[in-house]
Scaffold this motif. Structure first.
Motif, mmCIF file in Angstrom:
data_model
loop_
_atom_site.group_PDB
_atom_site.id
_atom_site.type_symbol
_atom_site.label_atom_id
_atom_site.label_comp_id
_atom_site.label_asym_id
_atom_site.label_seq_id
_atom_site.Cartn_x
_atom_site.Cartn_y
_atom_site.Cartn_z
ATOM 1 N N PRO B 8 0.949 -1.153 0.198
ATOM 2 C CA PRO B 8 -0.059 -0.004 0.018
ATOM 3 C C PRO B 8 0.943 1.303 -0.083
ATOM 4 C CG PRO B 8 0.266 -0.719 2.154
ATOM 5 C CD PRO B 8 0.970 -1.815 1.086
ATOM 6 N N ARG B 9 0.198 2.408 -0.042
ATOM 7 C CA ARG B 9 1.062 3.674 0.025
ATOM 8 C C ARG B 9 1.201 4.114 1.410
ATOM 9 N NH1 ARG B 9 1.105 7.134 -4.272
ATOM 10 N NH2 ARG B 9 2.751 7.896 -2.825
ATOM 11 N N HIS B 10 0.184 3.744 2.192
ATOM 12 C CA HIS B 10 0.419 3.920 3.712
ATOM 13 C C HIS B 10 0.025 2.852 4.406
ATOM 14 C CE1 HIS B 10 0.767 8.257 2.692
ATOM 15 N NE2 HIS B 10 -0.236 8.043 1.640
ATOM 16 N N LYS B 11 0.715 2.430 5.563
ATOM 17 C CA LYS B 11 0.331 1.459 6.376
ATOM 18 C C LYS B 11 0.651 1.786 7.803
ATOM 19 C CE LYS B 11 -0.804 -2.780 7.514
ATOM 20 N NZ LYS B 11 -2.200 -3.517 7.362
ATOM 21 N N ILE B 12 -0.738 1.806 8.754
ATOM 22 C CA ILE B 12 -0.371 1.993 10.281
ATOM 23 C C ILE B 12 -0.792 0.816 10.835
ATOM 24 C CG2 ILE B 12 -1.325 3.428 12.138
ATOM 25 C CD1 ILE B 12 -2.205 5.543 10.111
ATOM 26 N N THR B 13 0.226 0.374 11.738
ATOM 27 C CA THR B 13 0.043 -0.953 12.295
ATOM 28 C C THR B 13 0.420 -0.604 13.883
ATOM 29 O OG1 THR B 13 0.600 -3.432 12.254
ATOM 30 C CG2 THR B 13 2.451 -1.794 12.028
ATOM 31 N N LYS B 14 -0.097 -1.594 14.560
ATOM 32 C CA LYS B 14 0.512 -1.603 16.064
ATOM 33 C C LYS B 14 1.736 -2.395 16.284
ATOM 34 C CE LYS B 14 -3.923 -0.941 17.918
ATOM 35 N NZ LYS B 14 -5.361 -1.816 18.902
ATOM 36 N N ARG B 15 2.526 -2.209 17.210
ATOM 37 C CA ARG B 15 3.597 -2.764 17.582
ATOM 38 C C ARG B 15 3.508 -4.335 17.762
ATOM 39 N NH1 ARG B 15 6.416 -0.248 22.630
ATOM 40 N NH2 ARG B 15 4.638 -1.130 23.571
ATOM 41 N N GLY B 16 4.346 -5.159 17.255
ATOM 42 C CA GLY B 16 4.294 -6.368 17.354
ATOM 43 C C GLY B 16 3.767 -7.013 16.359
ATOM 44 N N GLN B 17 2.932 -6.400 15.404
ATOM 45 C CA GLN B 17 2.161 -6.916 14.276
ATOM 46 C C GLN B 17 2.981 -7.030 13.178
ATOM 47 O OE1 GLN B 17 -1.477 -7.827 14.273
ATOM 48 N NE2 GLN B 17 -0.732 -7.462 16.382
ATOM 49 N N ASN B 18 2.581 -7.838 12.191
ATOM 50 C CA ASN B 18 3.522 -8.107 10.977
ATOM 51 C C ASN B 18 2.869 -7.504 9.843
ATOM 52 O OD1 ASN B 18 4.789 -10.378 12.500
ATOM 53 N ND2 ASN B 18 3.783 -11.866 11.392
ATOM 54 N N VAL B 19 3.770 -6.815 8.871
ATOM 55 C CA VAL B 19 3.297 -6.227 7.697
ATOM 56 C C VAL B 19 3.837 -6.634 6.342
ATOM 57 C CG1 VAL B 19 2.594 -3.980 9.006
ATOM 58 C CG2 VAL B 19 4.930 -4.329 7.975
ATOM 59 N N THR B 20 3.273 -6.440 5.270
ATOM 60 C CA THR B 20 4.222 -6.822 4.145
ATOM 61 C C THR B 20 3.531 -5.927 3.198
ATOM 62 O OG1 THR B 20 3.777 -9.266 4.592
ATOM 63 C CG2 THR B 20 4.017 -8.713 2.129
ATOM 64 N N PHE B 21 4.765 -5.436 2.295
ATOM 65 C CA PHE B 21 4.557 -4.509 1.129
ATOM 66 C C PHE B 21 4.930 -5.221 0.031
ATOM 67 C CE2 PHE B 21 4.475 -1.964 4.824
ATOM 68 C CZ PHE B 21 5.846 -1.570 5.370
ATOM 69 N N ARG B 22 4.198 -4.579 -1.157
ATOM 70 C CA ARG B 22 4.364 -5.159 -2.443
ATOM 71 C C ARG B 22 5.059 -4.153 -3.667
ATOM 72 N NH1 ARG B 22 1.337 -9.271 -5.986
ATOM 73 N NH2 ARG B 22 1.894 -8.461 -8.316
ATOM 74 N N CYS B 23 6.032 -4.632 -4.147
ATOM 75 C CA CYS B 23 6.491 -3.737 -5.174
ATOM 76 C C CYS B 23 6.706 -4.393 -6.647
ATOM 77 C CB CYS B 23 8.177 -3.472 -4.983
ATOM 78 S SG CYS B 23 8.824 -2.700 -6.368
ATOM 79 N N ASP B 24 5.940 -3.717 -7.552
ATOM 80 C CA ASP B 24 5.856 -4.163 -9.112
ATOM 81 C C ASP B 24 6.916 -3.304 -9.889
ATOM 82 O OD1 ASP B 24 2.895 -4.774 -7.946
ATOM 83 O OD2 ASP B 24 3.460 -6.111 -9.555
ATOM 84 N N PRO B 25 7.962 -3.979 -10.207
ATOM 85 C CA PRO B 25 9.054 -2.950 -10.888
ATOM 86 C C PRO B 25 8.512 -2.988 -12.520
ATOM 87 C CG PRO B 25 9.420 -5.409 -10.870
ATOM 88 C CD PRO B 25 8.194 -5.351 -9.969
#
Lengths: 109, 114
Positions: B8-25
């Protein structure tokens, strides 16, 4: 260790004045050097690189190996040159690109 | 092809959570880079792929960070057990050919860890 230093966080000049953004690097070998620019609300993009020996948008940069510098210059600044400028170093045979902290250039009317 | 995209363009999460970002070249680019940028600093190199192979990793990339590029196309960057210090802009770039070639940057994903 490789490092890129941009000593000025902020630089302000009037339209039509010359501008020089300083970049010093430390690296024991022969790196390739770049200037990247980020205009307001746009993504980071390449402005110029040493290997191309080009002048882009009136900007030039000269590599001085003795002083380990790669300063960016333009003889007559324009308001549209206002942006964030980053100097970057790419070592030979390595993809660990190192960026400086950036200089925010403001060209006043 | 409009260039490198990131989601995503922005991600807000709480400490301890997992996040995943994607990139399309850019589709024909064989090289893909991840950088992290904190306030007042330039981008810091995290890792680099040539096709599907992850060839370099910075020491900044702790064991909580993992990146993949299956089939040499898009890439994902996962951060496990996020910490407040992970808050930053995560940039992806792609290029064709050697390390001296121009890197094309995406718009970035801004992560805020509460």
């Amino acid at each position: 260790a490789q490092r890129v230093t941009q000593p000025e966080k902020l630089l302000s000049v009037f339209k039509g004045a010359p501008v020089e953004l300083k970049c010093n690097y430390s690296y024991s070998g022969s790196p390739e050097l770049f200037w990247y620019v980020q205009y307001s609300r746009q993504r980071l993009q390449l402005l110029l690189r040493h290997i191309s020996r080009e002048s882009i948008k009136g900007f030039t940069a000269d590599l001085n190996k003795g002083e380990t510098s790669f300063h960016l210059k333009k003889p007559f600044a324009q308001e549209e040159d206002s942006a964030m400028y980053y100097c970057a170093l790419s070592p030979l045979n390595n993809n660990d690109m190192r960026f400086g902290a950036g200089t925010r250039l403001t060209v006043k009317p | 092809d409009t260039g490198v995209s990131q989601n995503p363009r922005h991600k807000i999460t709480k400490r301890g959570q997992n996040v995943t970002f994607r990139c399309d070249p850019i589709s024909e680019h064989n090289r893909l880079y991840w950088y992290r940028q904190t306030l007042g600093q330039g981008p810091e190199f995290l890792t680099y792929f040539q096709n599907e192979a992850q060839l370099e990793k910075s020491r900044l990339l702790s064991d909580r960070f993992s990146a993949e590029r299956p089939k040499g196309s898009f890439s994902t960057l996962e951060i496990q057990r996020t910490e407040q210090g992970d808050s930053a802009m995560y940039l992806c770039a792609s290029s064709w050919g050697g390390s001296y070639n121009e890197q094309f940057f995406g718009p970035g994903t801004r992560l805020t860890v509460l």
